[in-house]
Design a protein around this motif. Structure first.
Motif, mmCIF file in Angstrom:
data_model
loop_
_atom_site.group_PDB
_atom_site.id
_atom_site.type_symbol
_atom_site.label_atom_id
_atom_site.label_comp_id
_atom_site.label_asym_id
_atom_site.label_seq_id
_atom_site.Cartn_x
_atom_site.Cartn_y
_atom_site.Cartn_z
ATOM 1 N N ASP A 9 44.571 52.542 35.505
ATOM 2 C CA ASP A 9 43.722 53.517 35.786
ATOM 3 C C ASP A 9 43.997 54.997 35.052
ATOM 4 O O ASP A 9 44.095 55.905 35.750
ATOM 5 C CB ASP A 9 43.338 53.802 37.369
ATOM 6 C CG ASP A 9 42.921 52.573 37.878
ATOM 7 O OD1 ASP A 9 43.739 51.661 38.236
ATOM 8 O OD2 ASP A 9 41.750 52.447 37.995
ATOM 9 N N ASP A 44 40.543 50.008 33.816
ATOM 10 C CA ASP A 44 40.133 51.331 33.750
ATOM 11 C C ASP A 44 40.768 52.285 32.817
ATOM 12 O O ASP A 44 41.431 53.542 33.069
ATOM 13 C CB ASP A 44 39.994 51.953 35.190
ATOM 14 C CG ASP A 44 38.797 51.622 36.127
ATOM 15 O OD1 ASP A 44 38.177 50.670 35.672
ATOM 16 O OD2 ASP A 44 38.787 52.029 37.172
ATOM 17 N N ASN A 73 36.597 48.117 35.816
ATOM 18 C CA ASN A 73 35.250 48.314 35.760
ATOM 19 C C ASN A 73 34.693 49.155 34.896
ATOM 20 O O ASN A 73 33.412 49.483 34.582
ATOM 21 C CB ASN A 73 34.751 48.549 37.439
ATOM 22 C CG ASN A 73 35.775 49.578 38.222
ATOM 23 O OD1 ASN A 73 36.798 49.364 38.003
ATOM 24 N ND2 ASN A 73 34.962 50.641 38.392
ATOM 25 N N HIS A 74 35.391 50.607 34.641
ATOM 26 C CA HIS A 74 35.126 51.629 33.688
ATOM 27 C C HIS A 74 35.341 50.954 32.334
ATOM 28 O O HIS A 74 34.834 52.136 31.482
ATOM 29 C CB HIS A 74 36.028 52.536 34.000
ATOM 30 C CG HIS A 74 35.492 53.286 35.197
ATOM 31 N ND1 HIS A 74 34.946 54.753 35.090
ATOM 32 C CD2 HIS A 74 35.797 53.268 36.501
ATOM 33 C CE1 HIS A 74 34.495 55.099 36.373
ATOM 34 N NE2 HIS A 74 35.254 54.193 37.087
ATOM 35 N N HIS A 146 42.329 43.807 37.269
ATOM 36 C CA HIS A 146 42.050 45.010 37.858
ATOM 37 C C HIS A 146 41.738 45.289 39.301
ATOM 38 O O HIS A 146 42.440 45.999 39.898
ATOM 39 C CB HIS A 146 41.072 45.823 36.986
ATOM 40 C CG HIS A 146 40.537 47.113 37.235
ATOM 41 N ND1 HIS A 146 41.500 48.210 37.120
ATOM 42 C CD2 HIS A 146 39.510 47.852 37.938
ATOM 43 C CE1 HIS A 146 40.935 49.303 37.469
ATOM 44 N NE2 HIS A 146 39.656 49.098 37.923
ATOM 45 N N HIS A 185 43.176 49.751 40.227
ATOM 46 C CA HIS A 185 41.856 50.027 40.729
ATOM 47 C C HIS A 185 41.720 50.837 41.996
ATOM 48 O O HIS A 185 40.796 51.641 42.211
ATOM 49 C CB HIS A 185 41.078 48.796 41.071
ATOM 50 C CG HIS A 185 39.324 48.909 41.497
ATOM 51 N ND1 HIS A 185 38.692 49.427 40.888
ATOM 52 C CD2 HIS A 185 38.861 48.227 42.553
ATOM 53 C CE1 HIS A 185 37.453 49.498 41.169
ATOM 54 N NE2 HIS A 185 37.580 48.727 42.537
HETATM 55 FE FE FE2 Z 1 38.443 50.444 38.858
#
Ligand code: FE2
Ligand code: FE2
Length: 246
Positions: A9, A44, A73-74, A146, A185
């Motif tokens: 992240d 991320d 997810n990003h 993630h 995450h």
């Molecule tokens: Fe995330």
């Protein structure tokens, strides 16, 4: 013995702040004499999945140590592949398997394009099943992705965790050589179990996500970044140290 450094992240967004925090972590890792067999970055990596963010990530996340990545997810699969990894590819899940020392490390894509929560897609489960079937029985296996597949008692993250994890649990139970599952995450250094194996969460480089009963902002940008070191000894016993990088 196998030593994996694990960060997550970084959320590169063009800001000096986020780039500096990631650079600080890499400077710390890069000056270590070792033995670090690989540095894992569990997603991320970019904040908006933009090519310019991956350009920056590629420059900052460089190391004499081996670097392994999976998306979060990003991230956006196509620029993640083309700019960060420098490989061609489409929008299918970005799964990679690596041999690290005597271990097998499966970097899985748990992202669902356009969504914050996660899932191992059918093709990723099929791919992972093959990876595990082909892994030598004397090779320890790490599975990284993630999204944590278990509740962490962190309400915001629990809602957008990796759903549909029963198939992953079945796979893990069928393969005793899976020594740990590694994820990000949750922006918190955490340790729990999944399918009877350690599930180890790397802290978020960009911020700390606090628990409901803690003081301070839920998403706290104050604390310094941190990394994990996972050490697998010859008896396949795993030890994790979490280290703040000031
Ligand atoms: Fe995330
Ligand atoms: Fe994140």
């Amino acid at each position: 013995m196998i030593v994996l450094a694990h960060l997550s992240d970084t959320h590169f967004d063009g800001s000096e702040r986020n780039a500096e925090r990631a650079a600080r972590v890499l400077a710390y890792l890069n000056e270590l004499p070792g033995p670090i067999d690989a540095v894992l970055v569990t997603g991320d990596i970019a904040d908006h999945g933009l090519p310019a963010e991956y350009e920056e990530a590629r420059k900052v996340l460089s190391s004499p140590h081996r670097m392994l990545f999976c998306p979060g997810n990003h991230d956006v699969r196509r620029p993640y592949r083309e700019v960060l990894l420098g490989v061609s590819g489409g929008d299918e899940p970005a799964n990679e398997v690596h041999r690290v020392g005597g271990a097998v490390v499966a970097m899985c894509d748990s992202s669902i394009p356009g969504q914050a929560d996660g899932l191992l897609a059918d093709e990723t489960i099929a791919w992972l099943s093959t990876v595990l079937a082909q892994a030598p029985s004397d090779a320890p296996v790490f599975i990284a992705f993630h999204h944590p597949p278990a509740i962490l008692h962190s309400p915001f993250i629990d809602r957008i965790r990796q759903h549909g994890a029963d198939r992953l649990a079945d796979l893990v139970r069928r393969h005793p050589q899976v020594v740990a599952l590694l994820c990000g995450h949750a922006h918190t250094p955490a340790a729990t179990t999944f399918a009877g194996r350690p599930l180890l969460v790397a802290p978020g480089v960009v911020s700390l996500l606090r628990l409901p009963w803690e003081h301070g902002p839920v998403l706290d940008y104050g604390p310094p970044p941190a990394v994990a070191f996972h050490i697998l000894d010859d008896g396949w016993r795993l030890t994790t140290h979490y280290r703040v990088v000031t």
